[in-house]
Design an enzyme around this catalytic site. Sequence first.
Site, PDB file in Angstrom:
ATOM      1  CG  HIS A 122      -0.314   0.057   2.526  1.00 24.39           C
ATOM      2  ND1 HIS A 122       0.462  -0.960   3.029  1.00 24.39           N
ATOM      3  CD2 HIS A 122      -0.307   1.019   3.494  1.00 24.39           C
ATOM      4  CE1 HIS A 122       0.896  -0.658   4.231  1.00 24.39           C
ATOM      5  NE2 HIS A 122       0.448   0.556   4.540  1.00 24.39           N
ATOM      6  CG  HIS A 170      -0.149   4.188   4.738  1.00 26.33           C
ATOM      7  ND1 HIS A 170      -0.798   3.483   5.725  1.00 26.33           N
ATOM      8  CD2 HIS A 170      -1.086   5.027   4.205  1.00 26.33           C
ATOM      9  CE1 HIS A 170      -2.070   3.874   5.786  1.00 26.33           C
ATOM     10  NE2 HIS A 170      -2.263   4.796   4.880  1.00 26.33           N
ATOM     11  CG  ASP A 173       4.861   2.930   7.246  1.00 22.61           C
ATOM     12  OD1 ASP A 173       3.986   3.288   6.443  1.00 22.61           O
ATOM     13  OD2 ASP A 173       4.645   2.110   8.161  1.00 22.61           O
ATOM     14  CG  ASP A 175       0.847  -1.847   7.494  1.00 24.66           C
ATOM     15  OD1 ASP A 175       1.761  -2.675   7.594  1.00 24.66           O
ATOM     16  OD2 ASP A 175       0.998  -0.631   7.700  1.00 24.66           O
ATOM     17  CG  HIS A 216       3.781  -3.023  10.603  1.00 22.38           C
ATOM     18  ND1 HIS A 216       2.908  -2.313  11.389  1.00 22.38           N
ATOM     19  CD2 HIS A 216       4.066  -2.222   9.554  1.00 22.38           C
ATOM     20  CE1 HIS A 216       2.661  -1.140  10.836  1.00 22.38           C
ATOM     21  NE2 HIS A 216       3.364  -1.056   9.723  1.00 22.38           N
TER      22      HIS A 216
END
Length: 304
Positions: free
Chosen positions: A64, A66, A68, A212, A270
């Site tokens: 995805h 994001h 990070d 995530d 994570h």
Amino acid sequence: MKESLKIIILGTSGGIPTVERNLPAIAIKKDREIILFDCAESTQRQMGKAKLSVSRISKIFVTHLHGDHIMGIPGILQTLSLLNRNKPLYLFGPNGLMDFITAIKKTVEFTLTFDIYVKEAAEGVVYETNDYYIECVKTRHTNSSFAYAFVEKDRPGKFHPNKALALRIPMGPLWKKLQQGETITLSEGRKIEPSEVADPPKPGRKIVYSGDTAPCESVKKISKNATLLIHESTYGDDLEEKAFETNHSSASQAAKIAEESSVQKLLLTHISQRYSNPKELLEQAQKIFQNTIIAEDLMEITLD
């Protein structure tokens, strides 16, 4: 003879890097090829520490958009250009990945020496070779987030040269064909089946990376019978409500996915920066799924 499959964990923190943990990135090393799953800032430095050549990266799969999970891509593109790479680089990920790459090319001052091919992922098989394929499913994190499965096709069983010699099969290309599961015909018309000189094929190995996500059926389904499930475990059980609010998973929730999917091993990653010692996450997960380990930066896992 197939080489061992290696998984190198390049970053294990969630959201914010810590002194001990870089942000998310995972490398799969198969033969001489390196495949990245996510690519956080400092990924190429982590690769240097792990003695992995950035030049061998063939593909990057993004879960995805994001920051990070993607901010290491610009640096890798620049490094590869400084190294005069001329072979293409393939990127796979959600809608918007092409816009991100376009923005890098427009705003960062360096000259690309190679082509970049971006494929915006949809559920199903997104890449396939003779040896393996990579499929993805949507997850519960953002409007467009994915989990990936690296699935190796069945591998040839052990070849027995003594049996081949006893059947008067000349060494060379015919042996290779038999090793690859092909029936051969000798010059005198005699047919030889692979089963006469080799063991049955061995099942391929399967590695699943959740990215995530909150617990979801799609990850459970794609993880079925996986050799290794790499699942996010941002929070401990005491913060399951926060995990729910932010579309993340707790250690126990990840363990339940592993148990219900009948995976062989679970790797928790994570990790929130609040856990300087994630021992409690490991203990919570192992109550449900014993064969669980906590990911650490630069950890290597070899699958024979």
